[in-house]
Scaffold this motif. Structure first.
Motif, mmCIF file in Angstrom:
data_model
loop_
_atom_site.group_PDB
_atom_site.id
_atom_site.type_symbol
_atom_site.label_atom_id
_atom_site.label_comp_id
_atom_site.label_asym_id
_atom_site.label_seq_id
_atom_site.Cartn_x
_atom_site.Cartn_y
_atom_site.Cartn_z
ATOM 1 N N PRO A 15 30.428 -21.606 -18.207
ATOM 2 C CA PRO A 15 30.482 -23.021 -17.789
ATOM 3 C C PRO A 15 29.116 -23.689 -17.684
ATOM 4 C CG PRO A 15 31.962 -21.690 -16.446
ATOM 5 C CD PRO A 15 31.155 -20.734 -17.263
ATOM 6 N N THR A 16 28.035 -22.901 -17.518
ATOM 7 C CA THR A 16 26.718 -23.519 -17.398
ATOM 8 C C THR A 16 26.166 -23.964 -18.747
ATOM 9 O OG1 THR A 16 25.578 -21.379 -17.583
ATOM 10 C CG2 THR A 16 26.210 -22.111 -15.378
ATOM 11 N N VAL A 17 26.647 -23.372 -19.839
ATOM 12 C CA VAL A 17 26.146 -23.740 -21.171
ATOM 13 C C VAL A 17 27.176 -24.549 -21.959
ATOM 14 C CG1 VAL A 17 24.610 -21.760 -21.276
ATOM 15 C CG2 VAL A 17 26.928 -21.528 -22.146
ATOM 16 N N LEU A 18 28.390 -24.625 -21.428
ATOM 17 C CA LEU A 18 29.451 -25.359 -22.112
ATOM 18 C C LEU A 18 29.343 -26.851 -21.786
ATOM 19 C CD1 LEU A 18 31.943 -24.465 -23.855
ATOM 20 C CD2 LEU A 18 33.293 -24.663 -21.769
ATOM 21 N N PRO A 19 29.441 -27.735 -22.774
ATOM 22 C CA PRO A 19 29.451 -29.176 -22.469
ATOM 23 C C PRO A 19 30.573 -29.501 -21.488
ATOM 24 C CG PRO A 19 29.203 -28.824 -24.821
ATOM 25 C CD PRO A 19 29.500 -27.479 -24.232
ATOM 26 N N PRO A 20 30.331 -30.307 -20.457
ATOM 27 C CA PRO A 20 31.353 -30.588 -19.444
ATOM 28 C C PRO A 20 32.649 -31.153 -20.013
ATOM 29 C CG PRO A 20 29.208 -31.310 -18.680
ATOM 30 C CD PRO A 20 29.030 -30.913 -20.103
ATOM 31 N N VAL B 196 40.795 -32.721 -9.814
ATOM 32 C CA VAL B 196 39.369 -32.923 -9.527
ATOM 33 C C VAL B 196 38.758 -31.629 -8.986
ATOM 34 C CG1 VAL B 196 37.699 -34.249 -8.189
ATOM 35 C CG2 VAL B 196 39.770 -35.364 -9.058
ATOM 36 N N VAL B 197 39.454 -31.023 -8.036
ATOM 37 C CA VAL B 197 38.960 -29.768 -7.451
ATOM 38 C C VAL B 197 38.874 -28.685 -8.518
ATOM 39 C CG1 VAL B 197 39.469 -27.948 -5.780
ATOM 40 C CG2 VAL B 197 39.820 -30.344 -5.160
ATOM 41 N N LEU B 198 39.888 -28.593 -9.383
ATOM 42 C CA LEU B 198 39.914 -27.571 -10.426
ATOM 43 C C LEU B 198 38.732 -27.738 -11.377
ATOM 44 C CD1 LEU B 198 41.834 -25.244 -11.232
ATOM 45 C CD2 LEU B 198 42.868 -26.815 -12.876
ATOM 46 N N ALA B 199 38.467 -28.978 -11.789
ATOM 47 C CA ALA B 199 37.349 -29.229 -12.703
ATOM 48 C C ALA B 199 36.012 -28.888 -12.047
ATOM 49 C CB ALA B 199 37.365 -30.689 -13.150
ATOM 50 N N GLN B 200 35.840 -29.266 -10.791
ATOM 51 C CA GLN B 200 34.585 -28.975 -10.108
ATOM 52 C C GLN B 200 34.421 -27.479 -9.840
ATOM 53 O OE1 GLN B 200 34.777 -31.525 -6.666
ATOM 54 N NE2 GLN B 200 34.124 -33.349 -7.792
ATOM 55 N N LEU B 201 35.525 -26.810 -9.537
ATOM 56 C CA LEU B 201 35.467 -25.366 -9.321
ATOM 57 C C LEU B 201 35.002 -24.640 -10.580
ATOM 58 C CD1 LEU B 201 36.092 -22.829 -7.602
ATOM 59 C CD2 LEU B 201 38.456 -22.972 -8.442
ATOM 60 N N PHE B 202 35.476 -25.073 -11.720
ATOM 61 C CA PHE B 202 35.143 -24.427 -12.990
ATOM 62 C C PHE B 202 33.636 -24.451 -13.259
ATOM 63 C CE2 PHE B 202 34.717 -24.304 -17.637
ATOM 64 C CZ PHE B 202 35.455 -23.168 -17.934
ATOM 65 N N VAL B 203 33.002 -25.569 -12.926
ATOM 66 C CA VAL B 203 31.578 -25.699 -13.254
ATOM 67 C C VAL B 203 30.661 -25.199 -12.134
ATOM 68 C CG1 VAL B 203 32.001 -27.628 -14.804
ATOM 69 C CG2 VAL B 203 31.490 -28.077 -12.395
ATOM 70 N N THR B 204 31.201 -24.958 -10.934
ATOM 71 C CA THR B 204 30.344 -24.532 -9.820
ATOM 72 C C THR B 204 30.373 -23.028 -9.567
ATOM 73 O OG1 THR B 204 32.143 -24.998 -8.253
ATOM 74 C CG2 THR B 204 30.524 -26.738 -8.631
ATOM 75 N N GLY C 68 28.234 -34.025 -8.349
ATOM 76 C CA GLY C 68 27.818 -34.822 -9.493
ATOM 77 C C GLY C 68 28.592 -34.554 -10.765
ATOM 78 N N GLU C 69 29.627 -33.737 -10.699
ATOM 79 C CA GLU C 69 30.380 -33.396 -11.913
ATOM 80 C C GLU C 69 31.150 -34.620 -12.444
ATOM 81 O OE1 GLU C 69 32.462 -32.220 -15.033
ATOM 82 O OE2 GLU C 69 30.679 -31.273 -14.168
ATOM 83 N N PHE C 70 31.000 -34.866 -13.757
ATOM 84 C CA PHE C 70 31.659 -36.018 -14.376
ATOM 85 C C PHE C 70 32.522 -35.628 -15.568
ATOM 86 C CE2 PHE C 70 31.484 -39.148 -17.866
ATOM 87 C CZ PHE C 70 32.242 -40.167 -17.305
ATOM 88 N N GLY C 71 31.943 -34.885 -16.531
ATOM 89 C CA GLY C 71 32.623 -34.661 -17.809
ATOM 90 C C GLY C 71 33.969 -33.992 -17.680
#
Length: 723
Positions: A110-115, A150-158, A217-220
């Motif tokens: 998730p850190t290298v994948l485009p959001p 929203v929580v699911l998307a933010q969890l994935f990137v954090t 700050g997660e948007f994508g």
């Protein structure tokens, strides 16, 4: 010329100084450009904001709702990330397998994948047509365009931020601290919460703060997975694309303020961790507490269930043919037979011990510490049986485990080479770490153990405020607090000076007798091994070579290897020529030696082993005193060397002109060297008693064969003393 040299040197120094100034000036300019680049958009933000627009957005409530959604979702996602990520980080820190490398790579994705790509992947799984989305929809719920999305998307990137910082933090915790906790009766779970998590806590909190800011700050991924309800970044995008930059600027200001608050929180956590490290450094700089004088007294009034010293006149019991004091414990406190193999090393040992001190002595890599870890339950044998205090703690054969008590359930106490004290606990809490909080005798036990180990008055000090000897005594007291039957000492005194080692040896011996313990003491120092042991066990390559009273092992080593390990440097290869009438004749090159009757027959290849202290250097003119002087050798000093308080002499001896002489090394105190006037005479005689010559078999395994007998004898060395 000298002035010219100074001038050139000064010019070179000025050039270097000028170069340094230019370099710093360039770097300073680049840093200033960077700061302007970052600060300019922020500085120009405030003049562009219309206060009326900000009041309107706040009054409408949309901005407030977006702030609430972002704060709530970021907090929920961070809590979930911590709940799953901290255990994952702990496992990664304690595993180094190929699977852990694969897991780490997956976590990093998730850190290298485009959001936006991350949002698409999530939508494919949790969307209305996805395998999990279908199940959620069937229950009347939806993750798309919902707070859960929203929580699911933010969890994935954090998740990566929590997992990786937790792994790095757990790696800073000394693994011996966790092993020490287990040997003190704590389960893996309690060890995690009492030791690993507190010591790694500040690093983990910093990672959680970083994850929370990333979620905020997660948007994508959020805009793909859940356009509604609006999080703050999505609301900012809606304001920008729908009403223009004038409407988006107030939202950007609010976002900036929240980011500043989050940064201040992260900075406070970082400063707390730094302050803790500085406090610990200050404690260490403050210096250790003063060592108190050793005493041989033992406080009375041991808690119930504690063994006391045997009464005078109590009949002894036999342990492997040796005498051991009888106590309230069973005759055998330790019975083990274990086979263990790893990376080309194989250990196969059988050992029994009662209430005594057994020193496990041998070279590095012999398997001494491995044996202790097997007894403690920190390592598992491939096969074998271990009985401690009459309780079977491990039984395994043919790959099937019948019984395996973990380290936390075994009646042992262990002291490691390094004290392995818990740095965040003071002396009192370290000592009582393995004692249940509801134990009514905690205060009495603490007072007893502090008195026994001479730590009175130090109970509120942190480990960093103690000297090395005091730290090891705390470790001993902590191990004794569990009321163990077997005390395991894994080279705990190797890093201390001689005087401190001697003092701690007396402490251990005093405590062993008072508590009736079986003590296994690992060391590779022969002096330490003999000074503390009731029995000496010589171990090499995972095998016990000889077990017996120290004096017996020193004087009558069973094999060439044992003789070499116990510092019998006087080993002369020879062949038995005759045996009978109370003596055995051995031919060693140009020497003929008479030893006591042995089990060897004429023609057997042997080594004549003589301890340095059993050889006598005869004073000039001294008459021979048969039968004491059964072997008298004459030699000529060919070399001398001063070694501090002793003097080393090399003598060439040998009565056979047809054989090369043997070189015998003589080491004697400087005072004896001077009183004898060794420097005034080159010819000397040395005397060996028959009982001082011990024969061991000579084979190819020792690296010396019959063909090399003459050359080996010429290199033989004897250390002698003055009579």
């Amino acid at each position: 010329m000298q002035a010219a040299r100074h001038k050139r040197t000064g010019a070179a120094g000025a050039s270097r100084a000028g170069g340094k100034i230019r370099l710093e000036a360039v770097f300073g300019f680049l840093t200033a450009v960077l700061l302007v680049f970052v600060l300019l958009p922020i500085a120009l933000l405030l003049p562009e904001i219309a206060s009326e627009e900000l009041r309107t957005q706040l009054a409408e409530g949309r901005l407030i709702r977006a702030i609430g959604v972002s704060l709530a979702s970021a907090s929920a996602a961070t809590l979930l990330a911590a709940g799953f990520g901290i255990p994952a980080g702990y496992l990664l820190a304690h595993r180094n397998s190929r699977a852990s490398w694969v897991f780490r790579a997956v976590i990093l994705l998730p850190t290298v994948l485009p959001p936006v790509a991350a949002g698409v992947l999530l939508l494919n799984v949790y969307g209305p047509a996805g395998p999990i989305g279908v199940l959620v929809s069937a229950s009347g719920w939806s993750l798309v365009n919902a707070f859960g999305g929203v929580v699911l998307a933010q969890l994935f990137v954090t998740i990566p931020f929590v997992v990786l910082t937790a792994e790095a933090s757990f790696r800073t915790v000394d693994p011996r601290l966790e092993e020490a906790s287990e040997t003190l009766g704590q389960s893996r779970g309690r060890t995690f919460f009492r030791i690993a998590l507190p010591l790694a806590g500040y690093g983990i909190l910093a990672g959680i703060a970083l994850a929370w800011m990333r979620a905020l700050g997660e948007f994508g991924a959020t805009v793909v997975m859940a356009y509604h309800p609006h999080s703050l970044p999505v609301f900012l995008w809606v304001a920008l694309t729908g009403e223009g930059i004038r409407s988006a600027l107030p939202v950007a200001l609010v976002t900036l303020l929240i980011a500043i608050l989050a940064l201040l929180l992260a900075q406070s956590l970082a400063r707390a961790g730094l302050a803790r490290r500085r406090r610990q450094e200050a404690v260490e700089l403050r210096g250790p507490a003063r060592e108190v004088a050793a005493t041989d007294s033992v406080p009375g009034g041991y808690p119930a269930g504690r063994a006391t010293a045997p009464a005078p006149g109590e009949s002894p019991i036999e342990v492997d043919g040796e005498s051991a004091a009888k106590s309230s414990h069973p005759a055998r406190l330790l019975e083990m037979h274990a086979k263990y193999g790893i990376e080309g090393f194989e250990l196969d040992i059988s050992l029994e011990a009662g209430p005594e001190v057994v020193s496990l002595f041998g070279p590095s890599g012999a398997g001494k510490s491995t044996l202790l870890r097997l007894v403690a339950g920190l390592a598992r044998p491939d096969a074998g049986k271990i009985v401690l205090g009459g309780t079977t703690c491990l039984e395994r054969s043919a790959g099937e485990t019948v019984r395996d008590v973990p380290a936390s359930g075994r009646p042992i106490g262990m002291v490691f080479q390094q004290p392995a004290l818990f740095p965040h606990l003071d002396v009192a809490r370290n000592v009582l770490y393995g004692v249940p909080v509801n134990d009514p005798g905690r205060a009495e036990l603490l007072a007893e153990l502090l008195a026994t180990t001479r730590l009175d008055g130090l109970e509120r000090r942190l480990p960093g405020e103690l000297s090395g000897g005091q730290q090891q005594r705390v470790a001993v007291a902590r191990a004794l607090a569990r009321r163990p039957r077997v005390l395991l000492l894994d080279e705990p005194f190797s890093s201390l000076d001689f005087n401190m080692r001697e003092r701690l040896h007396r402490d251990v011996r005093r405590i062993q007798r008072a508590y009736g313990l079986c003590v296994l003491y690992v060391t590779h120092d022969l002096t330490d091994a003999c000074s503390l042991a009731d029995r000496l066990a010589v171990i090499s390559d995972g095998r016990l070579l000889q077990v017996g009273p120290p004096l017996m092992v020193l004087r009558k080593p069973a094999t060439y290897d044992v003789a070499r390990f116990v510092a019998v440097r006087n080993m002369i290869p020879g062949v038995v020529r005759a045996s009978g009438e109370g003596q055995t004749l051995v031919r060693c090159g140009g020497l003929s030696l008479s030893a006591e009757v042995s089990t060897f027959a004429p023609g057997d290849a042997v080594y004549a082993c003589i301890r340095p202290e059993d050889v006598v250097m005869l004073k000039p003119g001294r008459p021979l005193l048969p039968p004491a002087d059964q072997n008298v050798l004459s030699g000529v000093i060919v070399a001398e060397r001063l070694r501090g308080p002793t003097c080393s002499l090399v003598l060439q001896v040998g009565s056979d002109p047809q054989a090369p002489p043997a070189e015998l090394e003589v080491e004697l105190p400087v005072r004896s060297y001077e009183s004898l006037g060794v420097q005034r005479s080159q010819e000397w005689r040395v005397s060996l008693r028959r009982s001082a010559i011990h024969l061991v078999a000579r084979s190819d395994s020792s690296g010396r064969g019959d063909a090399a007998l003459g050359a080996s004898a010429s290199r033989g060395a004897l250390e002698v003393r003055i009579l």
